[in-house]
Write a protein that holds these residues in place. Structure first.
Motif, PDB file in Angstrom:
ATOM      1  N   GLU A 236      33.655 -24.982  -5.153  1.00  0.00           N
ATOM      2  CA  GLU A 236      32.904 -25.919  -6.010  1.00  0.00           C
ATOM      3  C   GLU A 236      33.184 -27.360  -5.602  1.00  0.00           C
ATOM      4  OE1 GLU A 236      33.790 -27.120 -10.419  1.00  0.00           O
ATOM      5  OE2 GLU A 236      32.770 -25.165 -10.433  1.00  0.00           O
ATOM      6  N   ILE A 237      34.441 -27.667  -5.293  1.00  0.00           N
ATOM      7  CA  ILE A 237      34.816 -29.019  -4.868  1.00  0.00           C
ATOM      8  C   ILE A 237      34.082 -29.392  -3.575  1.00  0.00           C
ATOM      9  CG2 ILE A 237      36.748 -30.376  -3.937  1.00  0.00           C
ATOM     10  CD1 ILE A 237      38.540 -28.946  -6.001  1.00  0.00           C
ATOM     11  N   ALA A 238      33.831 -28.401  -2.719  1.00  0.00           N
ATOM     12  CA  ALA A 238      33.125 -28.648  -1.456  1.00  0.00           C
ATOM     13  C   ALA A 238      31.615 -28.535  -1.599  1.00  0.00           C
ATOM     14  CB  ALA A 238      33.626 -27.675  -0.389  1.00  0.00           C
ATOM     15  N   GLY A 239      31.141 -28.423  -2.862  1.00  0.00           N
ATOM     16  CA  GLY A 239      29.701 -28.463  -3.098  1.00  0.00           C
ATOM     17  C   GLY A 239      29.008 -27.121  -3.178  1.00  0.00           C
ATOM     18  N   TYR A 240      29.768 -26.022  -3.286  1.00  0.00           N
ATOM     19  CA  TYR A 240      29.176 -24.692  -3.410  1.00  0.00           C
ATOM     20  C   TYR A 240      29.259 -24.236  -4.867  1.00  0.00           C
ATOM     21  CZ  TYR A 240      29.861 -24.376   1.689  1.00  0.00           C
ATOM     22  OH  TYR A 240      29.845 -24.598   3.032  1.00  0.00           O
TER      23      TYR A 240
ATOM     24  N   GLU B 212      38.449 -32.930   3.530  1.00  0.00           N
ATOM     25  CA  GLU B 212      38.248 -34.211   4.190  1.00  0.00           C
ATOM     26  C   GLU B 212      36.907 -34.769   3.733  1.00  0.00           C
ATOM     27  OE1 GLU B 212      38.304 -33.198   8.309  1.00  0.00           O
ATOM     28  OE2 GLU B 212      36.330 -32.255   8.284  1.00  0.00           O
ATOM     29  N   TYR B 213      36.736 -36.066   3.943  1.00  0.00           N
ATOM     30  CA  TYR B 213      35.474 -36.680   3.527  1.00  0.00           C
ATOM     31  C   TYR B 213      34.510 -36.692   4.696  1.00  0.00           C
ATOM     32  CZ  TYR B 213      32.178 -39.738   1.191  1.00  0.00           C
ATOM     33  OH  TYR B 213      31.032 -40.244   0.601  1.00  0.00           O
ATOM     34  N   ASN B 214      33.323 -36.125   4.463  1.00  0.00           N
ATOM     35  CA  ASN B 214      32.284 -36.063   5.483  1.00  0.00           C
ATOM     36  C   ASN B 214      31.430 -37.329   5.383  1.00  0.00           C
ATOM     37  OD1 ASN B 214      29.817 -35.579   6.872  1.00  0.00           O
ATOM     38  ND2 ASN B 214      30.119 -33.373   6.710  1.00  0.00           N
TER      39      ASN B 214
ATOM     40  N   ASP C 189      43.292 -35.472  -6.837  1.00  0.00           N
ATOM     41  CA  ASP C 189      42.227 -35.971  -5.966  1.00  0.00           C
ATOM     42  C   ASP C 189      42.115 -34.992  -4.800  1.00  0.00           C
ATOM     43  OD1 ASP C 189      40.728 -37.182  -3.980  1.00  0.00           O
ATOM     44  OD2 ASP C 189      41.778 -39.096  -4.057  1.00  0.00           O
ATOM     45  N   PRO C 190      40.937 -34.406  -4.563  1.00  0.00           N
ATOM     46  CA  PRO C 190      40.812 -33.387  -3.509  1.00  0.00           C
ATOM     47  C   PRO C 190      41.350 -33.828  -2.157  1.00  0.00           C
ATOM     48  CG  PRO C 190      38.802 -33.463  -4.802  1.00  0.00           C
ATOM     49  CD  PRO C 190      39.663 -34.598  -5.281  1.00  0.00           C
ATOM     50  N   LEU C 191      41.214 -35.123  -1.849  1.00  0.00           N
ATOM     51  CA  LEU C 191      41.633 -35.600  -0.532  1.00  0.00           C
ATOM     52  C   LEU C 191      43.150 -35.703  -0.411  1.00  0.00           C
ATOM     53  CD1 LEU C 191      38.876 -38.279   0.168  1.00  0.00           C
ATOM     54  CD2 LEU C 191      38.948 -35.895   0.894  1.00  0.00           C
ATOM     55  N   THR C 192      43.881 -35.483  -1.515  1.00  0.00           N
ATOM     56  CA  THR C 192      45.353 -35.488  -1.470  1.00  0.00           C
ATOM     57  C   THR C 192      45.923 -34.072  -1.470  1.00  0.00           C
ATOM     58  OG1 THR C 192      45.667 -35.528  -3.882  1.00  0.00           O
ATOM     59  CG2 THR C 192      45.354 -37.654  -2.763  1.00  0.00           C
ATOM     60  N   ILE C 193      45.077 -33.061  -1.629  1.00  0.00           N
ATOM     61  CA  ILE C 193      45.566 -31.677  -1.712  1.00  0.00           C
ATOM     62  C   ILE C 193      45.884 -31.159  -0.308  1.00  0.00           C
ATOM     63  CG2 ILE C 193      45.003 -29.305  -2.367  1.00  0.00           C
ATOM     64  CD1 ILE C 193      43.094 -30.445  -4.473  1.00  0.00           C
ATOM     65  N   LYS C 194      47.090 -30.643  -0.159  1.00  0.00           N
ATOM     66  CA  LYS C 194      47.457 -29.981   1.093  1.00  0.00           C
ATOM     67  C   LYS C 194      47.236 -28.486   0.932  1.00  0.00           C
ATOM     68  CE  LYS C 194      50.880 -33.359   2.695  1.00  0.00           C
ATOM     69  NZ  LYS C 194      50.655 -34.364   1.655  1.00  0.00           N
ATOM     70  N   ALA C 195      47.046 -27.817   2.054  1.00  0.00           N
ATOM     71  CA  ALA C 195      46.798 -26.380   2.041  1.00  0.00           C
ATOM     72  C   ALA C 195      47.937 -25.644   2.742  1.00  0.00           C
ATOM     73  CB  ALA C 195      45.480 -26.064   2.747  1.00  0.00           C
ATOM     74  N   PHE C 196      48.102 -24.368   2.398  1.00  0.00           N
ATOM     75  CA  PHE C 196      49.014 -23.520   3.149  1.00  0.00           C
ATOM     76  C   PHE C 196      48.283 -23.075   4.420  1.00  0.00           C
ATOM     77  CE2 PHE C 196      51.020 -22.947  -1.081  1.00  0.00           C
ATOM     78  CZ  PHE C 196      52.304 -23.351  -0.735  1.00  0.00           C
ATOM     79  N   GLN C 197      48.146 -24.039   5.307  1.00  0.00           N
ATOM     80  CA  GLN C 197      47.490 -23.814   6.593  1.00  0.00           C
ATOM     81  C   GLN C 197      48.428 -24.286   7.689  1.00  0.00           C
ATOM     82  OE1 GLN C 197      43.905 -26.105   6.201  1.00  0.00           O
ATOM     83  NE2 GLN C 197      42.837 -24.542   5.051  1.00  0.00           N
ATOM     84  N   TYR C 198      48.360 -23.641   8.840  1.00  0.00           N
ATOM     85  CA  TYR C 198      49.299 -23.962   9.905  1.00  0.00           C
ATOM     86  C   TYR C 198      48.689 -23.606  11.253  1.00  0.00           C
ATOM     87  CZ  TYR C 198      50.044 -19.236   8.129  1.00  0.00           C
ATOM     88  OH  TYR C 198      49.833 -17.985   7.619  1.00  0.00           O
ATOM     89  N   ASP C 199      49.121 -24.331  12.257  1.00  0.00           N
ATOM     90  CA  ASP C 199      48.736 -24.068  13.641  1.00  0.00           C
ATOM     91  C   ASP C 199      49.996 -23.855  14.466  1.00  0.00           C
ATOM     92  OD1 ASP C 199      46.085 -24.437  13.032  1.00  0.00           O
ATOM     93  OD2 ASP C 199      45.849 -26.322  14.132  1.00  0.00           O
TER      94      ASP C 199
ATOM     95  N   ASP D 256      34.347 -32.057   2.159  1.00  0.00           N
ATOM     96  CA  ASP D 256      34.203 -30.788   2.877  1.00  0.00           C
ATOM     97  C   ASP D 256      35.567 -30.154   3.066  1.00  0.00           C
ATOM     98  OD1 ASP D 256      31.537 -30.418   3.302  1.00  0.00           O
ATOM     99  OD2 ASP D 256      31.476 -31.380   5.270  1.00  0.00           O
ATOM    100  N   PHE D 257      35.566 -28.853   3.340  1.00  0.00           N
ATOM    101  CA  PHE D 257      36.805 -28.207   3.779  1.00  0.00           C
ATOM    102  C   PHE D 257      37.195 -28.791   5.134  1.00  0.00           C
ATOM    103  CE2 PHE D 257      35.061 -24.759   1.057  1.00  0.00           C
ATOM    104  CZ  PHE D 257      36.147 -24.616   0.204  1.00  0.00           C
ATOM    105  N   SER D 258      38.485 -28.999   5.330  1.00  0.00           N
ATOM    106  CA  SER D 258      38.907 -29.588   6.603  1.00  0.00           C
ATOM    107  C   SER D 258      39.328 -28.534   7.612  1.00  0.00           C
ATOM    108  CB  SER D 258      40.067 -30.566   6.381  1.00  0.00           C
ATOM    109  OG  SER D 258      41.248 -29.873   6.041  1.00  0.00           O
ATOM    110  N   HIS D 259      39.643 -27.326   7.162  1.00  0.00           N
ATOM    111  CA  HIS D 259      40.193 -26.336   8.095  1.00  0.00           C
ATOM    112  C   HIS D 259      39.599 -24.970   7.793  1.00  0.00           C
ATOM    113  CE1 HIS D 259      43.065 -26.015  11.311  1.00  0.00           C
ATOM    114  NE2 HIS D 259      43.849 -25.144  10.715  1.00  0.00           N
ATOM    115  N   ASN D 260      40.249 -24.184   6.969  1.00  0.00           N
ATOM    116  CA  ASN D 260      39.787 -22.832   6.651  1.00  0.00           C
ATOM    117  C   ASN D 260      39.499 -22.744   5.152  1.00  0.00           C
ATOM    118  OD1 ASN D 260      39.747 -20.041   5.902  1.00  0.00           O
ATOM    119  ND2 ASN D 260      40.768 -19.523   7.823  1.00  0.00           N
TER     120      ASN D 260
END
Length: 590
Positions: free
Chosen positions: A503-507, A438-440, A467-477, A447-451
């Motif tokens: 790296e995409i999140a600045g590390y 997500e965009y901070n 585009d990083p903001l279009t990438i979905k993750a294998f994350q679930y609630d 930034d990472f949006s979840h885990n």
């Protein structure tokens, strides 16, 4: 006979009539009925009525007793007089005629009553929690909590999981909330941290060749108080599995969570086949990523009906591509008084108002919006939403990312005000396809949006080309009745992909190595595909006990200022302790 009891206070039945028995417990309630003294004696197992009359050798001792005194009572079991049975009590057919009383522990004047369930100030309840825990409802909640944890353990083991215990003293982690730090005496100037979660350890267990891990794990976060989380510490059912896909996690955990709910739902229906709702769809339909599916209201995008319309406020907004108009149906809410009440509520939430359309008999739309857009557009909105005469719709407009939270609150409010929410059921669902990033706005960065340890959908290729903001993750609630009760993901187990994701999140790579060295090294030596989840024990117990307060299902909770009023924590320490830890205090000025 045993020194203190031959039976518990919940054990006596008609089969014990004429037996001489001994019971011990607390004087729950003492009643004087014209010379007859009745003592309801309570222990962990139940309540027994004991009676003394002036002819009883123990009558004088019985007259001295007060509430919550701990006593031993000897006597003979007899049938209660006709018409005095209490069918609500397992022991309600019998009573003990007292022959002897021994005071085991007298009690002073009580700071809060134990008999009854009346409200009492929370600070008093927490300071005297040992008394509070004697109260029937809270005592039962704690026992229910233990039984729920037992059910979780049993079901996990039946699914082939093995229980592990991971370290409590660990390294500080940069992600998530603030750590609780523990200074090291042996290593001056260095600190351990209490684990925010066993995330890295459980992944390392998969690297070590263990296949199915679980743990009822204590987690510690030094974060500001929240309504849905106890300050300081909480417990989760922590799970990890190797050689699995997302569907395998769902197949393993759905029957566990469903079964636990069915065990303790007290007959309320529990979802059999869980829906899977994409994160983006959940926001569009429900205005939240933890929807209460007992509320049947689903929001819809009705922008086309306002584009170029006579309602200039919305029409001008829609000239910007990112803006939309959403409708929140209000079945049965088509009265002017109700619509005005919703409008006032919205203003109380800091909004300029809440536009609405009401539909009269014959399908005619009414209200300022209807007058501005005309009957044709009004009829098209009603048809799209499936509404009828006597119904209403409410509208929010602008950038959905800005108004979505308010829209979700409005949906919840409508469901409650119109009595649409079926509170006698448990609705479980998976929320899937969370955004990886997500965009901070504050830091003007991605930034990472979840885990941060989750696998991006599309793997390394997605990290390199999308585009990083279009990438979905294998994350679930997992959600239930408007609460997030579990969160998890398939892990990013490829070291090069892990480095790229950070790296995409600045590390930088060195920062990843420094902060997650143990896991990064483990990934270099044959890492299996793995994933898991963590379910909030406290929230699950809270839902099943039918309370909205986590303090009602926890043994010794802190208050909202993260203070333990019973034990006096946090507390000052001695100068000697600080010297041993090589710590000097730098306190803020008052």
């Amino acid at each position: 006979m045993h020194r203190y009891r031959s039976h518990t206070c919940g054990a006596l039945r008609e089969s014990h009539i004429d037996q001489t028995v001994r019971v011990s417990g607390w004087c729950h309630r003492i009643r004087d009925h014209g010379g007859l003294l009745f003592i309801d004696l309570r222990d962990h197992y139940g309540l027994t009525q004991c009676v003394a009359d002036p002819d009883s050798p123990a009558f004088k001792d019985a007259e001295k007793l007060r509430a919550e005194w701990v006593v031993r009572i000897d006597g003979k079991v007899r049938r209660r007089p006709e018409g005095t049975n209490n069918d609500d009590l397992p022991t309600g057919q019998v009573e003990i005629f007292i022959t002897e009383i021994e005071v085991l522990g007298p009690a002073g004047e009580l700071p809060l009553p134990v008999f009854g369930e009346q409200e009492y100030p929370e600070d008093i309840r927490l300071k005297y929690r040992f008394l509070d825990l004697r109260r029937e409802k809270l005592h039962q909640n704690i026992m229910t909590r233990g039984a729920i944890v037992d059910s979780m353990r049993k079901r996990m083991k039946e699914q082939g999981f093995f229980e592990f215990q991971t370290p409590i003293l660990t390294a500080s982690s940069p992600e998530g909330a603030r750590d609780f730090l523990v200074p090291s005496r042996i290593h001056p100037g260095k600190f351990y941290a209490l684990p925010q979660a066993p995330q890295q350890y459980k992944q390392l267990l998969m690297m070590s060749g263990f296949d199915r891990y679980f743990q009822i794990a204590p987690c510690f976060r030094d974060e500001d108080p929240r309504a849905d989380r106890l300050p300081g510490e909480f417990y989760q059912l922590d799970v990890e599995m190797s050689f699995i896909t997302q569907d395998d996690v769902f197949a393993a955990m759905e029957p566990v969570i469903t079964g636990v709910f069915e065990d303790f739902a007290k007959g309320k229906p529990v979802t059999k086949s869980w829906p899977r709702i994409a994160y983006a769809d959940s926001l569009k339909k429900y205005g939240t990523d933890k929807p209460d599916l007992r509320n049947p209201i689903e929001m819809q995008n009705v922008s086309e009906h306002f584009r170029g319309s006579g309602f200039k406020v919305f029409a001008r907004m829609l000239e910007e591509e990112r803006n939309q108009v959403w409708a929140i149906p209000g079945p049965g809410g088509g009265s002017r008084a109700f619509c005005d009440r919703m409008n006032s509520w919205a203003q109380g939430e800091g909004q300029p108002g809440l536009g609405y359309i009401m539909w009269r008999e014959g399908g005619e739309g009414a209200g300022p919006l209807a007058n501005n857009i005309g009957p044709e557009r009004t009829a098209a909105i009603r048809e799209q939403l499936g509404l009828k005469a006597g119904d209403a719709a409410f509208f929010v407009a602008g950038d959905p990312s800005k108004f979505v939270r308010f829209a979700g609150l409005a949906r919840t409010r409508l469901g409650e005000e119109l009595n649409l929410v079926d509170k006698e059921r448990f609705e479980l669902a998976w929320i899937v396809d969370f955004p990886m990033y997500e965009y901070n706005e504050d830091d003007k960065k991605v930034d990472f949006s979840h885990n941060p340890f989750s696998m991006p959908q599309g793997g390394m290729d997605a990290l390199l080309t999308q585009d990083p903001l279009t990438i979905k993750a294998f994350q679930y609630d997992i959600t239930c009745n408007g609460f997030e009760i579990a969160s998890g993901g398939i892990r990013n187990h490829r070291p090069e992909a892990m480095v790229k994701a950070f790296e995409i999140a600045g590390y930088g790579e060195q920062e990843v190595v420094d902060r997650f060295g143990g896991m990064y090294r483990a990934f270099q030596f044959g890492a299996p595909p793995h994933g898991g989840m963590a379910a909030g024990v406290d929230r699950i117990v809270m839902l099943l006990c039918g309370t909205n307060n986590l303090r009602e299902i926890s043994l010794f909770p802190m208050n909202q200022r993260a203070e333990d009023l019973l034990m006096g924590a946090p507390s000052d320490v001695t100068p000697k302790q600080l010297r041993e830890l090589h710590i000097r205090l730098n306190l803020p000025e008052n």
